[in-house]
Design a protein around this motif. Structure first.
Motif, PDB file in Angstrom:
ATOM      1  N   HIS A 194       0.837  -1.209   0.000  1.00 48.05           N
ATOM      2  CA  HIS A 194       0.000   0.000   0.000  1.00 48.05           C
ATOM      3  C   HIS A 194       0.861   1.244   0.000  1.00 48.05           C
ATOM      4  CE1 HIS A 194      -2.729   2.987   2.248  1.00 48.05           C
ATOM      5  NE2 HIS A 194      -3.026   2.997   0.972  1.00 48.05           N
ATOM      6  N   THR A 229     -11.090   5.797   6.541  1.00 52.34           N
ATOM      7  CA  THR A 229     -10.891   4.699   5.591  1.00 52.34           C
ATOM      8  C   THR A 229      -9.489   4.144   5.821  1.00 52.34           C
ATOM      9  OG1 THR A 229     -10.284   6.413   3.984  1.00 52.34           O
ATOM     10  CG2 THR A 229     -12.507   5.525   3.838  1.00 52.34           C
ATOM     11  N   GLY A 245      -7.936   1.274   5.724  1.00 54.33           N
ATOM     12  CA  GLY A 245      -7.262   0.396   4.770  1.00 54.33           C
ATOM     13  C   GLY A 245      -6.120  -0.333   5.453  1.00 54.33           C
ATOM     14  N   ASP A 271     -12.553   1.196   9.720  1.00 53.61           N
ATOM     15  CA  ASP A 271     -12.662   0.428   8.480  1.00 53.61           C
ATOM     16  C   ASP A 271     -13.737  -0.637   8.631  1.00 53.61           C
ATOM     17  OD1 ASP A 271     -11.977  -1.250   6.034  1.00 53.61           O
ATOM     18  OD2 ASP A 271     -10.433   0.295   5.937  1.00 53.61           O
ATOM     19  N   ALA A 298      -8.551  -5.835   6.635  1.00 53.61           N
ATOM     20  CA  ALA A 298      -7.748  -4.617   6.570  1.00 53.61           C
ATOM     21  C   ALA A 298      -7.484  -4.071   7.967  1.00 53.61           C
ATOM     22  CB  ALA A 298      -8.459  -3.566   5.720  1.00 53.61           C
ATOM     23  N   SER A 342      -9.841  -0.396  -1.607  1.00 50.16           N
ATOM     24  CA  SER A 342      -8.483  -0.321  -1.066  1.00 50.16           C
ATOM     25  C   SER A 342      -7.532  -1.219  -1.848  1.00 50.16           C
ATOM     26  CB  SER A 342      -8.481  -0.748   0.406  1.00 50.16           C
ATOM     27  OG  SER A 342      -8.661  -2.155   0.516  1.00 50.16           O
ATOM     28  N   SER A 343      -6.239  -0.993  -1.639  1.00 55.38           N
ATOM     29  CA  SER A 343      -5.220  -1.827  -2.268  1.00 55.38           C
ATOM     30  C   SER A 343      -5.395  -3.283  -1.867  1.00 55.38           C
ATOM     31  CB  SER A 343      -3.825  -1.348  -1.871  1.00 55.38           C
ATOM     32  OG  SER A 343      -3.602  -0.029  -2.304  1.00 55.38           O
TER      33      SER A 343
END
Length: 333
Positions: free
Chosen positions: A12, A39, A41, A62, A67, A114-115
């Motif tokens: 990330h 967020t 993540g 989140d 995550a 997200s990643s």
């Protein structure tokens, strides 16, 4: 740092991290300052803030338990300066209240998928990998993309693709979905990609990137109720900001950015009728815009992080409490 935590950090690259920290830092300068990362993540933005501002505390929200677990392990070295919360970001008011905070000095939102969710093929967010049609940001609850495609009628599928994906060929793709499921239910992302390819004319498929991009975006937004949550989250996030606090929002598609622009502009504009000779104090702006329009990634940022390609960053500072006549009622629990 163990292998899993190191993996989270390497996977990330936070978008516009330095700019986010720069915008938030003046509001987080005083001891006891609190930032809510709505967020979280995999924790890249939060880690950047915690390293840059040594006294700040971050509350990370989140909806994705995976995550949250990865980020919490990554941020464990910061001890009590980080608190992770499993929630959707439109619950920010309740989260702040439960933690006994009278207000916060910063709010950060890095919207969209997200990643982690993109990179975990089995989550079904990526059209490049065959996987179950899931797309839930919180895989423990709610309908999946397969549920949407197999239960919505043709008109509703077309509406989702047209409104949330801005897909010109929504009706053709919806028709293809219904024809497919008449034989067998859709269960795999590859099946949906094939339907989209068949529904989008060949000339269009040759330009504008992958033809399924807009369809996958639309389904993800529908499955997770993203725009409805964002529409509730923006006024809730502004409400928890103390005077002098700042909000920074990164969005990645026009529907999100439109909601962000509207919410921040409303706070930065007088609510008094234009023909009044004197503006009442209760109608004066309660936000000050910190960005001129939406900021985008420069070439250096794009070289570091290709996922910054479509980012639009907006920020504002709270000048005074939101007037009572403009407050949004708190969402019922």
């Amino acid at each position: 740092m163990d292998e899993q935590t190191a993996d989270a950090a390497s996977r990330h690259v936070p978008v516009l991290l330095e700019r986010c920290v720069e915008l938030l830092a003046p509001a987080l300068a005083a001891p006891g300052a609190v930032l809510v990362d709505c967020t979280l993540g995999m924790g890249g933005h939060t880690e950047g803030v915690l390293r840059a501002i040594e006294h700040v505390r971050v509350v990370g929200i989140d909806r994705d338990p995976q995550a949250l677990a990865l980020a919490s392990e990554r941020l464990a070295p910061f001890g009590e300066r980080f608190t992770g919360v499993h929630a959707v970001y439109d619950e920010i008011g309740d989260v702040v209240e439960r933690l006994g905070l009278p207000g916060v000095q910063g709010v950060l939102m890095d919207l969209g998928v997200s990643s982690l969710q993109l990179d975990e093929a089995e989550r079904g967010f990526a059209y490049a990998h065959d996987a179950p049609l899931d797309m839930r940001m919180d895989p423990t609850t709610g309908p999946t993309a397969a549920d949407v495609l197999n239960t919505y009628d043709e008109r509703d599928i077309a509406r989702v693709l047209r409104v949330y994906g801005e897909e010109r060929f929504a009706a053709r793709i919806a028709r293809g979905v219904v024809r497919f499921r008449e034989r067998t239910p859709l269960t795999r992302t590859s099946e949906l990609v094939d339907i989209v390819r068949a529904g989008v004319p060949a000339a269009t498929r040759r330009t504008g990137g992958h033809p399924a991009k807009r369809t996958f975006q639309a389904l993800r937004i529908e499955v997770n109720g993203e725009l409805a949550a964002l529409e509730r989250a923006l006024p809730a996030a502004i409400d928890v900001l103390a005077v002098g606090g700042r909000i920074v929002v990164e969005s990645y598609q026009s529907l999100e950015d439109r909601l962000v622009k509207r919410a921040l502009a409303a706070g930065a504009t007088s609510s008094a009728p234009p023909d009044l000779p004197v503006e009442p104090v209760t109608h004066a702006p309660y936000l000050r815009l910190l960005t001129r329009g939406a900021e985008e990634a420069d070439e250096a940022e794009l070289a570091r992080n290709p996922r910054a390609q479509s980012v639009r960053l907006r920020a504002a500072e709270r000048l005074r409490p939101t007037p009572d006549h403009l407050r949004t009622p708190r969402r019922a629990a």
